[in-house]
Design an enzyme around this catalytic site. Structure first.
Site, short mmCIF file in Angstrom:
data_model
loop_
_atom_site.label_atom_id
_atom_site.label_comp_id
_atom_site.label_asym_id
_atom_site.label_seq_id
_atom_site.Cartn_x
_atom_site.Cartn_y
_atom_site.Cartn_z
N CYS A 51 -99.24 -11.84 42.34
CA CYS A 51 -100.12 -13.02 42.50
C CYS A 51 -101.49 -12.58 42.96
O CYS A 51 -102.48 -12.72 42.24
CB CYS A 51 -99.53 -13.99 43.54
SG CYS A 51 -97.92 -14.59 43.14
N1 SAJ Z 1 -101.37 -8.23 52.52
C1 SAJ Z 1 -102.21 -7.54 53.38
N2 SAJ Z 1 -102.75 -8.19 54.44
C2 SAJ Z 1 -102.49 -9.51 54.68
C3 SAJ Z 1 -101.63 -10.20 53.81
C4 SAJ Z 1 -101.07 -9.55 52.74
O1 SAJ Z 1 -102.47 -6.35 53.19
O2 SAJ Z 1 -102.98 -10.04 55.68
C5 SAJ Z 1 -100.81 -7.55 51.36
C6 SAJ Z 1 -99.30 -7.54 51.36
O3 SAJ Z 1 -98.80 -6.40 52.02
C7 SAJ Z 1 -98.98 -7.50 49.86
C8 SAJ Z 1 -100.13 -8.26 49.24
O4 SAJ Z 1 -101.18 -8.28 50.21
O5 SAJ Z 1 -98.98 -6.18 49.39
C9 SAJ Z 1 -99.77 -9.69 48.85
O6 SAJ Z 1 -99.16 -10.24 50.00
P1 SAJ Z 1 -98.83 -11.83 50.07
O7 SAJ Z 1 -98.31 -12.09 51.44
O8 SAJ Z 1 -100.01 -12.58 49.63
O9 SAJ Z 1 -97.60 -11.95 49.09
P2 SAJ Z 1 -97.47 -12.56 47.64
O10 SAJ Z 1 -98.13 -11.72 46.63
O11 SAJ Z 1 -96.03 -12.84 47.46
O12 SAJ Z 1 -98.29 -13.90 47.71
C10 SAJ Z 1 -97.61 -15.10 47.76
C11 SAJ Z 1 -98.57 -16.07 47.16
N3 SAJ Z 1 -97.86 -17.25 46.85
C12 SAJ Z 1 -98.07 -17.81 45.66
O13 SAJ Z 1 -98.86 -17.38 44.86
C13 SAJ Z 1 -97.26 -18.99 45.36
C14 SAJ Z 1 -99.71 -16.36 48.10
O14 SAJ Z 1 -100.46 -17.49 47.61
C15 SAJ Z 1 -99.23 -16.68 49.48
O15 SAJ Z 1 -100.36 -16.87 50.35
C16 SAJ Z 1 -98.40 -15.51 49.98
O16 SAJ Z 1 -97.27 -15.39 49.11
C17 SAJ Z 1 -97.94 -15.73 51.40
O17 SAJ Z 1 -98.70 -16.39 52.16
O18 SAJ Z 1 -96.90 -15.18 51.74
#
Ligand code: SAJ
Length: 449
Positions: free
Chosen positions: A292
Site C-alpha cells: 500500500c
Molecule cells: N513504517 C515505518 N514507520 C512508521 C510506520 C510504518 O517505517 O511510522 C513502515 C512499516 O515498517 C512498513 C511500512 O512502513 O514497512 C508500511 O507500514 P504500514 O503500517 O503503513 O502498513 P501497511 O502497508 O499494511 O499499511 C496499511 C494501510 N492500510 C490500508 O491501505 C488499508 C495504511 O493505510 C494504514 O495506515 C496502515 O496499514 C496502518 O496504519 O497500519
C-alpha cells in the site's frame, strides 16, 4: 409468454394512469422497469438473499469475504490462485466458498473487485490484473448486478476504464447495472480495529449505485461515508496512504540529523506525540514495505503528471525511504568493522523479515533488501522470523544462546511482538536496533540506526 404478459400488464397499468401520450407512457414504463431492477437488488440486500462475488481473494478480498459472509450473505470468491481458493474452501464456511470458475459470476447479484494494482520497477501503475478482472465481470454481467471496485486506482480509473469495458456488454450503468467504488482499508495485523470498525468511503456512478452500495456496507460496517463522486473516493484512498508515506520519510530523513547531534529521534516523536492535536506519530525505520504505502502514492504521481503537475514531495519521500535499507547495511558494516575487525568474515542474524510486525507478509520488505546488500558485502546472513518458516533457500533459525552466540551482529529489522528481545541482550552480541525495541535504553552493545 410470461415476459410478454408482464410487458403488456405493465403497459396497460402505466397507460391507465391517463397519460395517453405514447412517448410518456413508454418512458414511464421504462422507468418502472428500471426501478424494478434496483428495487429487486435493494430487497435482496435488505433481506440478505443477495449472492456476493469477490474478484480476488488475497488479503483484501478474503477479509472482505469473511466480513460479508459473517453478516449472513452467501459469498463466492473468485481467484486464479489455487492456493487462495484452497485456503478459503478448507475453512469449511458454508456461505463463503471460492472458485476459479468465473462463469459463476453470472450467479452473483453483487461483485466486488479486490485485485492487486501494483506498480512496476519504475513506479508506473500496472492495471493489467484490474482490467482482466473487469473484462471477466463483463463476460458474465447481468441486468441488475452491482459492481463495487475496492482496488486502489487513480482518480478517473473506474469511470474511464472500468465503465467503458462493462458497457461493451450493451448494458449501461445506472440503468441496467450499477457501478460503485469504495477503497479497501484492510489493515493486516491490526488487532485494535476490526473490519466493522473501519469506516468505508462510498461513491457511485449515480445515486442509485451509491445508495445500493451504502446499504450493503451498512450491513457489516459501523460507519459508511458517502462522498460526492467516484473520483473523490479514488483520490481519498491514495491521499491517505500518501500522507503516511511522506510522514514516514520525514521522520526517516530528520532522524539522520538527530542522530548526527546525538538526539534519539524516537524519543523526540514520543515527546511530540504528547501534544493532543496537530501531530500524528510516525517512527524511523529500515525502510517502507508492503503493498500500500510504497505503491499507492505513485498512482497519484502518475496521474498528476498527465495534468502536467509534479508531486515532487512524493517522489522525494519515496527516494528517502528507498535509501533506508542501504543506510542499515552501511551502519551494519561500520559496527562490524568496529567490533569485529575489518578483514574477518562476518556473520549476521536478521531478526524479522516481514514488511511490518506481526504479519506473515514479506512483500517489498526492507529486511530482504538489507539481506541482499549484506550478502553483496560478502557476509553470511541468517534470519529469525516466527511468521516465515523459510525464505531465500534457508529456514528461520531458533533464537537460543547456542545459536545467537555464533553471530557477529544481530539486526532487528522487523519488531514482531512475540520475540524475547531482552533475551537477545544476554548474548552480548552487537545489536543494530532499527525499530527502537530497546526504547533507547543505553546498553553497550545496542546501536541505533
Ligand atoms: N513504517 C515505518 N514507520 C512508521 C510506520 C510504518 O517505517 O511510522 C513502515 C512499516 O515498517 C512498513 C511500512 O512502513 O514497512 C508500511 O507500514 P504500514 O503500517 O503503513 O502498513 P501497511 O502497508 O499494511 O499499511 C496499511 C494501510 N492500510 C490500508 O491501505 C488499508 C495504511 O493505510 C494504514 O495506515 C496502515 O496499514 C496502518 O496504519 O497500519
Amino acid at each position: 409468454v410470461l415476459a410478454s404478459f408482464v410487458f403488456l400488464s405493465e403497459f396497460i397499468q402505466v397507460s391507465s394512469l391517463g397519460f395517453y401520450n405514447p412517448y410518456i407512457q413508454f418512458t414511464l414504463f421504462l422507468l418502472k422497469l428500471y426501478m424494478e431492477v434496483s428495487r429487486t437488488l435493494k430487497t435482496k440486500i435488505e433481506q440478505k438473499t443477495a449472492v456476493v462475488g469477490i474478484m480476488g481473494v488475497g488479503y483484501v478480498g478474503s477479509n472482505l469475504g469473511w466480513a460479508v459472509s459473517s453478516a449472513g450473505y452467501n459469498v463466492v470468491g473468485f481467484d486464479i490462485d489455487k492456493h487462495k481458493i484452497y485456503t478459503i474452501n478448507s475453512a469449511g464456511k458454508k456461505n463463503f466458498i471460492a472458485t476459479d470458475d468465473f462463469s459463476k459470476l453470472g450467479t452473483c447479484d453483487v461483485v466486488f473487485v479486490c485485485v492487486p494494482t501494483p506498480v512496476d520497477k519504475s513506479k508506473k501503475p500496472n492495471l493489467t490484473p484490474f482490467v482482466r478482472a473487469i473484462k471477466s465481470i463483463k463476460e458474465y454481467l447481468k441486468k441488475g448486478q452491482l459492481i463495487i471496485v475496492e482496488s486502489s486506482v487513480a482518480p478517473g480509473t473506474v469511470r474511464g476504464i472500468a465503465l467503458p469495458v462493462l458497457q461493451t456488454s450493451g448494458m449501461t450503468a445506472e440503468n441496467d447495472f450499477f457501478l460503485a467504488f469504495s477503497p479497501e482499508r484492510v489493515d493486516p495485523g491490526n488487532r485494535k480495529y476490526e473490519f466493522c470498525d473501519i469506516p468505508k468511503i462510498v461513491a457511485g456512478m449515480g445515486n442509485t449505485s451509491k445508495d445500493l452500495t451504502a446499504s450493503l456496507y451498512g450491513k457489516f460496517v459501523n460507519k459508511v461515508v458517502p462522498v460526492s463522486s467516484i473520483e473523490t473516493a479514488e483520490f481519498t484512498k491514495l491521499f491517505e496512504n500518501t500522507f503516511r508515506l511522506v510522514n514516514i520519510s520525514l521522520v526517516n530523513q530528520v532522524q539522520e540529523y538527530a542522530d548526527a547531534i546525538g538526539i534519539d529521534m524516537n524519543e523526540v516523536v514520543e515527546a511530540a506525540a504528547t501534544k493532543p492535536f496537530g501531530f500524528l506519530p510516525h517512527y524511523p525505520g529500515p525502510g517502507v514495505g508492503g503493498h500500500c504505502i510504497p505503491v499507492d502514492p505513485y498512482y497519484l504521481v502518475d496521474d498528476a503528471k498527465k495534468h502536467n503537475i509534479s508531486l515532487s514531495i512524493i517522489e522525494d519521500a519515496g527516494r528517502i525511504n528507498s535509501n533506508r535499507p542501504k543506510k542499515v547495511a552501511g551502519k551494519a558494516q561500520r559496527i562490524l568493522e568496529e567490533t569485529n575487525g575489518v578483514k574477518k568474515h562476518h556473520t549476521v542474524l536478521i531478526v524479522g523479515v516481514t514488511y511490518k510486525p506481526d504479519v506473515a507478509d514479506v512483500r517489498e520488505s526492507a529486511s530482504l533488501e538489507i539481506w541482499e546488500m549484506l550478502r553483496e558485502k560478502g557476509y553470511t546472513v541468517h534470519y529469525h522470523d516466527p511468521y516465515i518458516s523459510a525464505i531465500n533457500g534457508v529456514s528461520s533459525i531458533e533464537l537460543s544462546d547456542d545459536t545467537v552466540k555464533n553471530f557477529d551482529l544481530i539486526i532487528i529489522s522487523t519488531d514482531h511482538k512475540n520475540i524475547d528481545y531482552d533475551g537477545l541482550l544476554q548474548a552480548k552480541i552487537p545489536i543494530l536496533d532499527t525499530r527502537n525495541v530497546y526504547n533507547g535504553n543505553a546498553t553497550t552493545n545496542v546501536f541505533r540506526l
